[in-house]
Design an enzyme around this catalytic site. Structure first.
Site, PDB file in Angstrom:
ATOM      1  N   GLU A  92      -6.930   5.223  -0.813  1.00  0.00           N
ATOM      2  CA  GLU A  92      -6.472   5.059   0.605  1.00  0.00           C
ATOM      3  C   GLU A  92      -6.084   6.419   0.327  1.00  0.00           C
ATOM      4  O   GLU A  92      -4.853   7.259  -0.044  1.00  0.00           O
ATOM      5  CB  GLU A  92      -5.629   4.623   1.333  1.00  0.00           C
TER       6      GLU A  92
ATOM      7  N   SER B  99      -5.366   5.747   5.286  1.00  0.00           N
ATOM      8  CA  SER B  99      -4.800   4.416   5.098  1.00  0.00           C
ATOM      9  C   SER B  99      -4.989   4.337   7.354  1.00  0.00           C
ATOM     10  O   SER B  99      -5.140   4.933   7.612  1.00  0.00           O
ATOM     11  CB  SER B  99      -3.074   4.944   5.311  1.00  0.00           C
TER      12      SER B  99
ATOM     13  N   CYS C  13       1.239  -8.126   5.153  1.00  0.00           N
ATOM     14  CA  CYS C  13      -0.036  -6.582   5.054  1.00  0.00           C
ATOM     15  C   CYS C  13      -0.884  -6.647   4.218  1.00  0.00           C
ATOM     16  O   CYS C  13      -1.952  -7.585   4.303  1.00  0.00           O
ATOM     17  CB  CYS C  13       1.404  -5.725   3.555  1.00  0.00           C
ATOM     18  N   ASP C  14      -2.059  -5.059   4.267  1.00  0.00           N
ATOM     19  CA  ASP C  14      -3.056  -4.716   4.290  1.00  0.00           C
ATOM     20  C   ASP C  14      -3.932  -5.915   3.652  1.00  0.00           C
ATOM     21  O   ASP C  14      -4.488  -6.036   4.805  1.00  0.00           O
ATOM     22  CB  ASP C  14      -2.872  -3.625   3.868  1.00  0.00           C
ATOM     23  N   LYS C  15      -3.507  -5.793   2.912  1.00  0.00           N
ATOM     24  CA  LYS C  15      -5.133  -7.321   2.297  1.00  0.00           C
ATOM     25  C   LYS C  15      -4.845  -8.011   2.280  1.00  0.00           C
ATOM     26  O   LYS C  15      -5.162  -8.680   1.933  1.00  0.00           O
ATOM     27  CB  LYS C  15      -5.580  -6.711   0.805  1.00  0.00           C
TER      28      LYS C  15
ATOM     29  N   CYS D 237       4.992  -1.935   7.606  1.00  0.00           N
ATOM     30  CA  CYS D 237       5.254  -0.567   8.608  1.00  0.00           C
ATOM     31  C   CYS D 237       4.547  -0.139  10.171  1.00  0.00           C
ATOM     32  O   CYS D 237       3.748  -0.959  10.405  1.00  0.00           O
ATOM     33  CB  CYS D 237       4.342   0.506   7.965  1.00  0.00           C
TER      34      CYS D 237
ATOM     35  N   ASP E  50       0.968  -0.874   0.069  1.00  0.00           N
ATOM     36  CA  ASP E  50       0.320   0.146   0.296  1.00  0.00           C
ATOM     37  C   ASP E  50       0.974   1.186   0.070  1.00  0.00           C
ATOM     38  O   ASP E  50       0.787   1.983  -0.228  1.00  0.00           O
ATOM     39  CB  ASP E  50      -1.320   0.186   1.247  1.00  0.00           C
TER      40      ASP E  50
HETATM   41  C1  LIG Z   1       1.225   1.884   4.065  1.00  0.00           C
HETATM   42  C2  LIG Z   1       0.023   1.736   5.111  1.00  0.00           C
HETATM   43  C3  LIG Z   1       0.620   2.510   6.032  1.00  0.00           C
HETATM   44  O1  LIG Z   1       0.096   0.439   5.250  1.00  0.00           O
HETATM   45  C4  LIG Z   1      -0.897   2.091   5.034  1.00  0.00           C
HETATM   46  O2  LIG Z   1      -1.913   1.609   2.994  1.00  0.00           O
HETATM   47  C5  LIG Z   1      -2.734   1.862   6.191  1.00  0.00           C
HETATM   48  O3  LIG Z   1      -3.093   1.151   5.513  1.00  0.00           O
HETATM   49  O4  LIG Z   1      -1.745   1.564   6.915  1.00  0.00           O
HETATM   50 MG   LIG Z   2      -3.261   0.536   3.386  1.00  0.00          MG
END
Ligand SMILES: CC(C)(O)[C@@H](O)C(=O)O
Ligand SMILES: [Mg+2]
Length: 557
Positions: free
Chosen positions: A446, A472, A123-125, A195, A82
């Site tokens: 986002e 985000s 990660c996110d998805k 992150c 993301d």
């Molecule tokens: C890039 C990030 C911080 O991962 C964001 O896309 C989120 O949704 O938290």
């Molecule tokens: Mg995200």
């Protein structure tokens, strides 16, 4: 082995000799084929920092499966970063990728007859996508996430991606030089992992732990820690026990588990995206939950953590403080948790959190001394979002909890960001960014650049933002997303005009466009649906099939 396992259908009997021959072609031995086949679904790739180490973790999972007498089989899943897609057309693929991931978990597992799954997302998805696929097909499942990135160090301060995005706003307003911004970009993200704040990836990894599909530590143990590799081996061993005992994904992801995860979400101050993803996972598991439930839980569960972007701390500090198990232990006092429900660990929730200790009350506030008596998220309703809109209230400045101001209307993120960077947004304004919903975007981008620009330019305590897109987990401020129905479906956000007054009243769960019903009706008559923004490829199919954000933006039958 018993005989009912899906792998036996693929492998046993004279008529399956051709199928077996293809396993032999890959070097599997007879001994290996007589054991349960465990699909290890790894989202390893070299384009996502949260995933670049998943090969090592998937290997550790496979070691664990072998230790416990199973045969691990590695299969891939895609994953979008993301952060890298942020602020351009690439972000349109992020949320839709969740559906592709769910479908590919289903495809790989059912096509090849796996007996159980260990999901290796980060990660996110990828986390909700894999979980959706797993509860859809309901095999025994354990989630082993990749773990959070460590925070970076810039000028003796811990930093992560949210501060870097905000630094762009500072740079635009002249408060930070190009050189300082560049230095920060080199040091903010020090290595592999998701992150470092309570952004979406870590929110979802923590919620996997609260649901019980992830083992204790899944949400918070740093990516680079040896403890994460040991957790991966344990996950490999645990799946063998779950297969043996016949414990399936939906035995763990029950209605009770979902509401416990929701309580944990409120205490942690998770990403607003967790609303979409919990709705989508519930939909796949045939569980009943709607946006009103989020407010009902949020009313009863205090917000205990202020991690980045709501505060300066990062996930590594939450881990050191006792992690999700300690947070859940605090939440026992709500009386809401279902302590008897099963977890992938083999223990009940109650047994699992019994010995958990809150080692740092500055990071996990005790139940009696919360940041706020209510939870991190709130769903707002009103004539501009009759089906609901989401705000991370734990990251809203106190003075913005109630706000009225003139609408500054933009049809898309690019128009809005130009106006913000160009100094055209002034204190008091309510920025409206529309035609960014699941259909209109398409893909519900986002709006991290607009929210960070406002924060970085010092406008987050005087400007609100409402969108039918999403945010985000790194977004903060009076940022209201997921406004439903979305503009492209004729939702009232499409009818807002420049200068209309909008009132945001977060404590009252209300968002209101100060325009009469008659006037809105006149505008509605004149409104015409614009053509779909993307006319070919997978996104055009997605735009036609996706449900509203209030339904989790899932693909309709
Ligand atoms: C890039 C990030 C911080 O991962 C964001 O896309 C989120 O949704 O938290
Ligand atoms: Mg995200």
């Amino acid at each position: 082995m018993a005989g009912q396992e899906p792998s036996r259908t693929v492998l046993e009997g004279p008529e399956r000799a051709p199928n077996r021959s293809l396993f032999y072609a890959m070097g599997y031995t007879e001994e290996e084929l007589n054991r349960p086949l465990v699909g290890v679904v790894s989202a390893y790739s070299e384009i996502v920092p949260g995933h670049q180490h998943l090969d090592k973790l998937a290997q550790a999972v496979m070691d664990g499966v072998r230790l416990a007498g199973g045969t691990p089989i590695l299969v891939p899943a895609i994953g979008v970063c993301d952060g890298i897609t942020m602020g351009h057309a690439g972000m349109r693929y992020s949320l839709p990728s969740r559906e592709l991931i769910a479908d590919s978990v289903e495809t790989m597992a059912l096509a090849h007859g796996f007996d159980g799954l260990v999901l290796v997302p980060n990660c996110d998805k990828i986390v909700p996508g894999m979980a959706m696929g797993a509860v859809r097909i309901n095999l025994p499942t354990v989630v082993l996430s990749g773990g959070p990135m460590l925070a970076g160090r810039v000028k003796d301060q811990d930093v992560s991606l949210s501060l870097l995005f905000e630094a762009v706003g500072k740079n635009k307003s002249g408060a930070l030089s190009d050189e300082e911004l560049e230095e920060m970009s080199q040091d903010a993200c020090p290595g592999c992992g998701s992150c470092a704040g309570m952004y979406t990836a870590n929110s979802m990894n923590c919620l996997m732990e609260a649901l019980g599909l992830g083992l204790p530590g899944n949400g918070t143990i740093p990516a680079v820690s040896a403890a994460r590799r040991r957790l991966a081996k344990t996950a490999g061993m645990r799946i063998m026990a779950l297969i043996k005992e016949g414990v399936r994904a939906r035995d763990i992801v029950s209605q009770e588990a979902l509401f416990d995860a929701l309580a944990c979400d409120m205490a942690l101050g998770c990403s607003s995206n967790s609303v979409l993803h919990l709705l989508a996972i519930a939909n796949e598991a045939d569980l009943a939950i709607d946006l009103k439930d989020f407010n009902a839980v949020s009313e009863k569960v205090p917000n205990l953590c202020h991690l980045a972007p709501a505060g300066p701390a990062h996930i590594e500090e939450l881990d050191a403080a006792g992690g999700i198990q300690a947070v859940l232990r605090e939440l026992v006092q709500t009386g809401l948790l279902h302590l008897d429900r099963p977890m992938a660990s083999g223990k009940s929730l109650g047994e699992q959190i019994e010995g958990a200790v809150n080692k740092n009350p500055a990071i996990i506030r005790p139940f009696e001394d919360p940041y706020s008596k209510t939870g991190g998220l709130a769903i707002l309703f009103g004539n501009i979002a009759p089906n609901g809109a989401v705000v991370k209230r734990s990251a809203v400045a106190q003075e913005m909890l109630v706000h009225t101001g003139p609408a500054r209307v933009f049809d898309g993120e690019e128009e809005a960001i130009q106006a913000i960077y160009g100094g055209k947004i002034v204190p008091g304004d309510v920025v409206v960014i529309r035609y960014e919903g699941p259909t209109g975007g398409p893909g519900m981008r986002e709006m991290l650049n607009p929210t960070s620009a406002l924060a970085g330019m010092g406008l987050d305590s005087s400007v609100a933002l409402i969108t039918d897109g999403r945010f985000s987990g790194a977004s903060r401020g009076a940022s209201v997303g997921h406004a439903s129905p979305e503009a492209a479906q004729g939702g009232p956000i499409a009818l807002v005009e420049e200068g209309d007054r909008i009132t945001l009243d977060i404590p009252a769960y209300r968002i209101h466009l100060e325009v009469s019903d008659e006037e809105l009706e006149t505008r509605r008559q004149a409104w015409q649906a614009p053509p779909l923004r993307v006319q070919n490829g997978w996104l055009s199919r997605y735009a036609r099939l996706v449900s509203g954000a209030d339904q989790g933006a899932v693909l309709k039958g």
